[in-house]
Design a protein around this motif. Structure first.
Motif, PDB file in Angstrom:
ATOM      1  N   GLU A  17      78.327  -9.976  44.989  1.00  0.00           N
ATOM      2  CA  GLU A  17      77.098  -9.582  45.661  1.00  0.00           C
ATOM      3  C   GLU A  17      77.404  -9.394  47.143  1.00  0.00           C
ATOM      4  O   GLU A  17      78.234 -10.102  47.705  1.00  0.00           O
ATOM      5  CB  GLU A  17      76.017 -10.653  45.490  1.00  0.00           C
ATOM      6  CG  GLU A  17      75.579 -10.814  44.047  1.00  0.00           C
ATOM      7  CD  GLU A  17      74.746 -12.065  43.825  1.00  0.00           C
ATOM      8  OE1 GLU A  17      73.831 -12.008  42.995  1.00  0.00           O
ATOM      9  OE2 GLU A  17      75.026 -13.099  44.470  1.00  0.00           O
ATOM     10  N   LYS A 110      72.881  -8.981  47.670  1.00  0.00           N
ATOM     11  CA  LYS A 110      72.412  -7.893  46.820  1.00  0.00           C
ATOM     12  C   LYS A 110      73.479  -7.505  45.796  1.00  0.00           C
ATOM     13  O   LYS A 110      74.659  -7.386  46.123  1.00  0.00           O
ATOM     14  CB  LYS A 110      72.043  -6.667  47.660  1.00  0.00           C
ATOM     15  CG  LYS A 110      70.880  -6.915  48.608  1.00  0.00           C
ATOM     16  CD  LYS A 110      69.610  -7.190  47.831  1.00  0.00           C
ATOM     17  CE  LYS A 110      68.397  -7.352  48.704  1.00  0.00           C
ATOM     18  NZ  LYS A 110      67.182  -7.603  47.904  1.00  0.00           N
ATOM     19  N   ASP A 113      73.699  -3.192  41.286  1.00  0.00           N
ATOM     20  CA  ASP A 113      72.528  -2.455  40.792  1.00  0.00           C
ATOM     21  C   ASP A 113      71.459  -2.325  41.869  1.00  0.00           C
ATOM     22  O   ASP A 113      70.848  -1.261  42.019  1.00  0.00           O
ATOM     23  CB  ASP A 113      71.930  -3.140  39.556  1.00  0.00           C
ATOM     24  CG  ASP A 113      72.800  -2.945  38.322  1.00  0.00           C
ATOM     25  OD1 ASP A 113      73.690  -2.065  38.331  1.00  0.00           O
ATOM     26  OD2 ASP A 113      72.593  -3.681  37.340  1.00  0.00           O
ATOM     27  N   GLU A 114      71.212  -3.396  42.619  1.00  0.00           N
ATOM     28  CA  GLU A 114      70.190  -3.346  43.671  1.00  0.00           C
ATOM     29  C   GLU A 114      70.582  -2.365  44.776  1.00  0.00           C
ATOM     30  O   GLU A 114      69.733  -1.624  45.290  1.00  0.00           O
ATOM     31  CB  GLU A 114      69.976  -4.741  44.280  1.00  0.00           C
ATOM     32  CG  GLU A 114      69.272  -5.703  43.335  1.00  0.00           C
ATOM     33  CD  GLU A 114      69.239  -7.124  43.886  1.00  0.00           C
ATOM     34  OE1 GLU A 114      68.144  -7.710  43.874  1.00  0.00           O
ATOM     35  OE2 GLU A 114      70.296  -7.642  44.307  1.00  0.00           O
ATOM     36  N   LEU A 118      68.209   0.423  46.856  1.00  0.00           N
ATOM     37  CA  LEU A 118      67.638  -0.088  48.106  1.00  0.00           C
ATOM     38  C   LEU A 118      67.430   1.037  49.118  1.00  0.00           C
ATOM     39  O   LEU A 118      68.200   1.994  49.155  1.00  0.00           O
ATOM     40  CB  LEU A 118      68.599  -1.101  48.756  1.00  0.00           C
ATOM     41  CG  LEU A 118      68.697  -2.491  48.161  1.00  0.00           C
ATOM     42  CD1 LEU A 118      69.731  -3.298  48.937  1.00  0.00           C
ATOM     43  CD2 LEU A 118      67.358  -3.204  48.182  1.00  0.00           C
TER      44      LEU A 118
END
Length: 139
Positions: A17, A110, A113-114, A118
């Motif tokens: 992330e 994050k 996928d995010e 975004l």
């Protein structure tokens, strides 16, 4: 044309992330970015990166490696920008808002996928960030 120099830090956790901040001036729409900011007069790009991450997230980091230099011209702003991107790792500190400019509204990790959906401060970074994270994930 005015010239701007700055640095940005890419910080990945063990879950791949990306450390990101929600930012913007009070009157602006808030958007997501990796921690970054402008270089001060006597500062190196590495020192700028380390300081900006500390100011924006509370984390102390060290530089792992240089990643890239992004150069852009924003004709509508009469601005030429050069940003140095570094891979960093957290070596201390704790998540906290310390931004002297009061432009940070959230600090978050994050997922890949995010990041694809975004609203980014620098939309031109999206494919670079996605590809960088994909390469960093062990297969």
């Amino acid at each position: 044309m005015e010239k701007w120099f700055g640095a940005a830090g890419i910080c990945l956790n063990d879950n791949a992330e990306l450390l990101m901040v929600l930012q913007g001036k009070p009157e602006e729409k808030k958007t997501w970015s990796i921690p970054s900011g402008g270089k001060e007069h006597e500062e190196t790009f590495e020192e700028c990166c380390i300081r900006e991450i500390k100011e924006e997230t509370g984390y102390s980091v060290e530089i792992v490696e240089d990643i890239k230099i992004k150069k852009r011209t924003y004709k509508h702003l009469n601005l030429s920008a050069e940003a140095h991107y570094f891979l960093v790792k957290i070596v201390g500190g704790k998540r906290s808002f310390q931004d002297p400019d009061n432009l940070i509204y959230e600090i978050a990790w994050k997922t890949l996928d995010e990041i694809q959906t975004l609203e980014l401060t620098f939309p031109e970074d999206r494919s670079f960030l996605i590809n960088y994270i994909k390469e960093a994930i062990p297969s």
